[in-house]
Design a protein around this motif. Structure first.
Motif, PDB file in Angstrom:
ATOM      1  N   TYR A  93       1.158  -0.672  -0.271  1.00 33.29           N
ATOM      2  CA  TYR A  93      -0.257   0.109   0.314  1.00 33.29           C
ATOM      3  C   TYR A  93       0.994   0.982   0.316  1.00 33.29           C
ATOM      4  N   TYR A  94       0.559   2.326  -0.684  1.00 34.56           N
ATOM      5  CA  TYR A  94       1.245   3.033  -1.286  1.00 34.56           C
ATOM      6  C   TYR A  94       0.007   4.573  -0.424  1.00 34.56           C
ATOM      7  N   CYS A  95       1.315   5.028  -0.327  1.00 32.13           N
ATOM      8  CA  CYS A  95       0.308   6.684   0.283  1.00 32.13           C
ATOM      9  C   CYS A  95       0.875   7.800  -1.007  1.00 32.13           C
ATOM     10  N   MET A  96       0.407   8.727  -1.435  1.00 28.85           N
ATOM     11  CA  MET A  96       0.601   9.383  -2.778  1.00 28.85           C
ATOM     12  C   MET A  96      -0.005  10.872  -1.957  1.00 28.85           C
ATOM     13  N   LEU A  97       0.844  11.870  -2.596  1.00 30.59           N
ATOM     14  CA  LEU A  97      -0.132  12.917  -2.821  1.00 30.59           C
ATOM     15  C   LEU A  97       0.631  14.123  -3.731  1.00 30.59           C
ATOM     16  N   SER A  98      -0.276  14.219  -3.760  1.00 28.94           N
ATOM     17  CA  SER A  98      -0.909  15.483  -5.757  1.00 28.94           C
ATOM     18  C   SER A  98      -0.484  16.433  -5.765  1.00 28.94           C
ATOM     19  N   GLN A  99       0.748  17.394  -5.808  1.00 32.34           N
ATOM     20  CA  GLN A  99       0.951  19.336  -6.169  1.00 32.34           C
ATOM     21  C   GLN A  99       0.608  19.116  -7.374  1.00 32.34           C
ATOM     22  N   VAL A 100      -0.163  20.410  -7.887  1.00 26.85           N
ATOM     23  CA  VAL A 100      -0.401  21.235  -9.149  1.00 26.85           C
ATOM     24  C   VAL A 100       0.915  20.287  -9.848  1.00 26.85           C
TER      25      VAL A 100
END
Length: 115
Positions: A93-100
């Protein structure tokens, strides 16, 4: 630069529960998309549950009603409460964070469900 650190994975029997945590450090905004993906051996990485940039929760059909994503913006942390676990939930299980313009990934935490 953002760093993501996951925790909470482990071995659990089918029907059991686990809670995953992902703490983000660096420049993190509450409006950033953030959530969880998973990848089983030989499979592609797939979405599990995420908060979109607009704050909407999206779940994979396979986990609806069993998993709950939550977020503590003061701690820049996202959680995944997983109930009624199945062998099919076994994955990294991977954590993801998205920014512009950029997406960040954690190193992953293993969840193994024994049947």
């Amino acid at each position: 630069q953002v760093q993501l650190v996951e925790s909470g994975g482990g071995l659990v029997q089918a029907g059991g529960s686990l809670t995953l945590s992902c703490a983000a450090s660096g420049t993190v905004l509450s409006s950033n998309g953030m959530g969880w993906y998973r990848q089983a051996p030989g499979e592609q990485r797939e979405l599990v549950a995420v908060f979109t940039a607009g704050g909407i929760r999206n779940y994979a059909d396979s986990v609806k009603g069993r998993f709950t994503i939550s977020r503590d913006n003061a701690k820049s942390t996202v959680y995944l409460q997983m109930n009624s676990l199945k062998a099919a939930d076994t994955a990294l299980y991977y954590c993801m964070l998205s920014q512009v313009g950029r997406t960040y990934w954690g190193q992953g935490t293993q969840v193994t469900v024994s049947s």
